[in-house]
Design a protein around this motif. Structure first.
Motif, PDB file in Angstrom:
ATOM      1  N   VAL A 131      43.474  46.352 -26.427  1.00  0.00           N
ATOM      2  CA  VAL A 131      43.093  47.570 -26.978  1.00  0.00           C
ATOM      3  C   VAL A 131      43.576  48.629 -25.972  1.00  0.00           C
ATOM      4  O   VAL A 131      43.939  48.530 -24.670  1.00  0.00           O
ATOM      5  CB  VAL A 131      41.630  48.039 -26.744  1.00  0.00           C
ATOM      6  CG1 VAL A 131      41.150  49.264 -27.098  1.00  0.00           C
ATOM      7  CG2 VAL A 131      40.924  46.858 -27.476  1.00  0.00           C
ATOM      8  N   VAL A 132      44.577  49.518 -26.547  1.00  0.00           N
ATOM      9  CA  VAL A 132      45.230  50.589 -25.922  1.00  0.00           C
ATOM     10  C   VAL A 132      45.045  51.945 -26.632  1.00  0.00           C
ATOM     11  O   VAL A 132      44.529  51.771 -27.734  1.00  0.00           O
ATOM     12  CB  VAL A 132      46.737  50.280 -25.870  1.00  0.00           C
ATOM     13  CG1 VAL A 132      47.155  48.959 -25.131  1.00  0.00           C
ATOM     14  CG2 VAL A 132      47.232  50.252 -27.118  1.00  0.00           C
ATOM     15  N   LYS A 133      45.215  53.022 -25.882  1.00  0.00           N
ATOM     16  CA  LYS A 133      45.135  54.277 -26.397  1.00  0.00           C
ATOM     17  C   LYS A 133      46.482  54.733 -26.825  1.00  0.00           C
ATOM     18  O   LYS A 133      47.459  54.457 -26.022  1.00  0.00           O
ATOM     19  CB  LYS A 133      44.513  55.241 -25.561  1.00  0.00           C
ATOM     20  CG  LYS A 133      42.888  54.875 -25.073  1.00  0.00           C
ATOM     21  CD  LYS A 133      42.250  55.587 -25.883  1.00  0.00           C
ATOM     22  CE  LYS A 133      40.411  55.377 -25.653  1.00  0.00           C
ATOM     23  NZ  LYS A 133      39.697  56.129 -26.376  1.00  0.00           N
ATOM     24  N   THR A 134      46.639  55.407 -27.865  1.00  0.00           N
ATOM     25  CA  THR A 134      47.891  56.318 -28.052  1.00  0.00           C
ATOM     26  C   THR A 134      48.241  57.314 -27.242  1.00  0.00           C
ATOM     27  O   THR A 134      47.192  57.989 -26.535  1.00  0.00           O
ATOM     28  CB  THR A 134      48.026  56.975 -29.595  1.00  0.00           C
ATOM     29  OG1 THR A 134      46.754  57.570 -29.726  1.00  0.00           O
ATOM     30  CG2 THR A 134      47.650  55.916 -30.673  1.00  0.00           C
ATOM     31  N   ASP A 135      49.300  57.530 -26.939  1.00  0.00           N
ATOM     32  CA  ASP A 135      49.903  58.584 -26.233  1.00  0.00           C
ATOM     33  C   ASP A 135      50.119  60.020 -26.901  1.00  0.00           C
ATOM     34  O   ASP A 135      49.215  60.008 -27.838  1.00  0.00           O
ATOM     35  CB  ASP A 135      51.178  58.287 -25.501  1.00  0.00           C
ATOM     36  CG  ASP A 135      52.343  58.131 -26.565  1.00  0.00           C
ATOM     37  OD1 ASP A 135      52.106  58.704 -27.706  1.00  0.00           O
ATOM     38  OD2 ASP A 135      53.438  57.485 -26.244  1.00  0.00           O
ATOM     39  N   ALA A 136      50.513  60.958 -25.996  1.00  0.00           N
ATOM     40  CA  ALA A 136      50.609  62.297 -26.433  1.00  0.00           C
ATOM     41  C   ALA A 136      51.183  62.637 -27.950  1.00  0.00           C
ATOM     42  O   ALA A 136      50.950  63.422 -28.508  1.00  0.00           O
ATOM     43  CB  ALA A 136      50.756  63.408 -25.446  1.00  0.00           C
ATOM     44  N   LYS A 137      52.120  61.526 -28.323  1.00  0.00           N
ATOM     45  CA  LYS A 137      52.861  61.458 -29.376  1.00  0.00           C
ATOM     46  C   LYS A 137      52.354  60.614 -30.456  1.00  0.00           C
ATOM     47  O   LYS A 137      53.264  60.176 -31.168  1.00  0.00           O
ATOM     48  CB  LYS A 137      54.169  61.575 -28.933  1.00  0.00           C
ATOM     49  CG  LYS A 137      54.747  62.602 -28.202  1.00  0.00           C
ATOM     50  CD  LYS A 137      56.306  62.604 -27.806  1.00  0.00           C
ATOM     51  CE  LYS A 137      57.030  63.529 -26.986  1.00  0.00           C
ATOM     52  NZ  LYS A 137      57.978  63.451 -26.913  1.00  0.00           N
ATOM     53  N   GLY A 138      51.245  59.786 -30.319  1.00  0.00           N
ATOM     54  CA  GLY A 138      50.485  58.925 -31.053  1.00  0.00           C
ATOM     55  C   GLY A 138      51.050  57.901 -31.231  1.00  0.00           C
ATOM     56  O   GLY A 138      50.736  56.829 -32.003  1.00  0.00           O
TER      57      GLY A 138
END
Length: 79
Positions: free
Chosen positions: A43-50
């Motif tokens: 599981v990862v999270k998207t960065d500031a640019k999606g």
């Protein structure tokens, strides 16, 4: 039969609001940050640019997101 080097796939992409419902990111569509994306193991999270990158694994079959509150997934897979 073994296929050395073909152990798992890596996945990368963007999470965005598909305003025109064409299934592709188009300039001006909202990119979604801090969205959880998973391949069933990682599981990862998207960065500031999606953007996101998953390392993949041998049994990965799907990549999915956690739909944020206030949004609804609308495409052939979700009704």
């Amino acid at each position: 039969m073994a296929l050395p080097g073909i152990m798992s796939a890596q996945y990368a992409g963007k999470v965005f609001v598909d305003a025109n419902h064409n299934g592709r990111y188009d300039k001006g569509e909202t990119l979604m940050k801090n969205i959880s994306v998973s391949d069933g193991l990682n599981v990862v999270k998207t960065d500031a640019k999606g953007g996101f990158e998953l390392p993949g694994h041998a049994k990965a079959r799907v990549v999915f997101i956690t739909t944020p509150s206030g949004y609804k997934a609308e495409n052939a897979y979700y009704h």
